[in-house]
Design an enzyme around this catalytic site. Structure first.
Site, PDB file in Angstrom:
ATOM      1  CG  ASP A   1      -1.407   1.360   1.515  1.00  0.00           C
ATOM      2  OD1 ASP A   1      -2.823   1.452   0.519  1.00  0.00           O
ATOM      3  OD2 ASP A   1      -1.200   1.880   2.210  1.00  0.00           O
TER       4      ASP A   1
ATOM      5  CE1 TYR B   1       1.092   7.520   2.542  1.00  0.00           C
ATOM      6  CE2 TYR B   1       1.126   4.962   1.835  1.00  0.00           C
ATOM      7  CZ  TYR B   1       0.409   6.029   2.821  1.00  0.00           C
ATOM      8  OH  TYR B   1      -0.541   5.618   3.113  1.00  0.00           O
TER       9      TYR B   1
ATOM     10  CE  LYS C   1      -3.354   4.382   0.996  1.00  0.00           C
ATOM     11  NZ  LYS C   1      -2.040   4.348   0.566  1.00  0.00           N
TER      12      LYS C   1
ATOM     13  CG  HIS D   1      -4.154   9.765   0.614  1.00  0.00           C
ATOM     14  ND1 HIS D   1      -2.643   9.917   0.067  1.00  0.00           N
ATOM     15  CD2 HIS D   1      -4.150   9.444   1.772  1.00  0.00           C
ATOM     16  CE1 HIS D   1      -2.030   9.195   1.166  1.00  0.00           C
ATOM     17  NE2 HIS D   1      -3.061   9.279   2.610  1.00  0.00           N
TER      18      HIS D   1
END
Length: 283
Positions: free
Chosen positions: A53, A58, A83, A116
Site C-alpha cells: 500500500d 509517500y 492514492k 486519499h
C-alpha cells in the site's frame, strides 16, 4: 460468510466488487522513502506478502516499483495500491496524476487506486471519483476506492448515482474502531482496510494487550493484527525491518477467542483514540 469468520492464512484474499482478488494482509510504506522502501518491499515479498500500500504523497512509488521489478514474481501475483491526495483532486488533474503514478511505478496498471482524503470539498471529490471510474474503464486501474471517507462522503457518492468504492481505507485499531463507517461499508459491500493497525507503537503497555500477549504467546502487534483480521478488515502494518515484517505476518497459528475479542472491542475511544490524522469529518 464474513471475512473474519473464514479460515485465515497469509494467502487469504477477498474478492472486491470489481471482481478482482485482494490479499488481506498488506505492507504499509508510509514514511518509508529511498532505498529502504525497496528493501522493505523485498523483505515482505520474501516473507510471503503480495500486497503493498503506497501513495503519491509517500514519495516512494518508484522504489516500490523497483521492488516489484526485482522480485521476480509474476505481476498478476502482486497487488499494488496508490492514492491521490486532495491537493491534486479534480477530473483532469486526477487523470494526469494517475498516469504519473504509473510512470513512477513502471507498471502498466495499478491494482487499486484510492482518493486519499476527502479534504477537497464535495464537487472536487465527486469529479475525482469520476476520473477514477474513467481510468478504471480505460484499464489503467483494476479497482477503485477511497480513504479516510466518513459516512457523509460515502453517501454523497451514492446520492450522485455513481458506483460505490470497492474499498474504504481508514484508521482502525481497538482504540479507534470507527464503527458507524465500518457498518455502512459492510452494509454496502465495501471492504474496509485498516491503516495504523498496530497504532504506531503507541499504548502497547495497555493491560489488556499485556494480558493477551502473555495468554497467546504473541507480541502486542501480532495481537492487534489478528484482531483486525478477525474483525474482517484488511490490515496494512508498516515496518522497514525484515524481522518485524516477518513477525507481523506470523499471526495465523492462533485465534483470539470471543471473550478476548470483546475485551479488545471495549477499548474503543472513538475519534479520541486516533493516532493519525483521521480526517473523516471533513466538510
Amino acid at each position: 460468510m464474513n471475512i473474519g469468520d473464514m479460515p485465515l492464512s497469509l494467502n487469504s484474499t477477498v474478492t472486491l466488487r470489481s471482481g478482482r482478488v485482494m490479499p488481506l494482509l498488506g505492507l504499509g510504506v508510509y514514511q518509508n522513502t529511498g532505498p529502504t522502501a525497496t528493501t522493505a518491499c523485498a523483505a515482505a515479498f520474501r516473507a510471503g506478502y503480495r500486497h503493498v500500500d503506497s501513495a503519491q504523497v509517500y514519495r516512494n512509488e518508484t522504489e516500490v516499483g523497483q521492488a516489484v521489478k526485482e522480485s521476480g514474481l509474476v505481476r498478476e501475483m502482486l497487488f499494488i495500491t496508490s492514492k491521490i491526495n486532495s491537493r491534486n483532486h479534480g477530473y483532469e488533474k486526477t487523470l494526469t496524476w494517475i498516469d504519473q503514478s504509473l510512470r513512477n511505478f513502471g507498471l502498466e496498471y495499478m491494482d487499486l487506486f484510492l482518493i486519499h482524503d476527502p479534504l477537497s470539498g464535495k464537487e472536487r471529490r465527486l469529479d475525482t471519483w469520476k476520473a477514477l471510474i474513467k481510468a478504471r474503464d480505460d484499464g489503467k486501474i483494476k479497482s477503485i476506492g477511497v480513504s479516510n471517507y466518513g459516512v457523509r462522503h460515502l453517501e454523497e457518492i451514492k446520492s450522485a448515482s455513481l458506483e460505490l468504492p470497492a474499498v474504504n481505507q481508514i484508521e482502525l485499531h481497538p482504540f479507534c474502531q470507527q464503527r458507524p463507517i465500518v457498518q455502512w461499508c459492510k452494509d454496502n459491500n465495501i471492504i474496509v482496510q485498516a491503516y495504523c493497525p498496530i497504532m504506531r507503537g503507541q499504548r502497547w503497555d495497555n493491560p489488556v494487550f499485556k494480558e493477551l500477549s502473555l495468554k497467546y504467546g504473541k507480541e502486542v502487534p501480532q495481537i492487534l493484527i489478528r484482531w483486525s483480521l478477525q474483525k474482517g478488515f484488511s490490515p496494512l502494518p508498516k515496518s522497514i525491518h525484515d524481522e518485524r515484517i516477518r513477525s507481523n505476518a506470523n499471526v495465523y497459528d492462533f485465534a483470539i477467542d470471543d471473550a478476548d475479542m470483546e475485551k479488545l472491542d471495549s477499548l474503543d475511544l472513538g475519534d479520541m483514540g486516533a493516532v493519525s490524522w483521521n480526517p473523516i469529518h471533513a466538510p
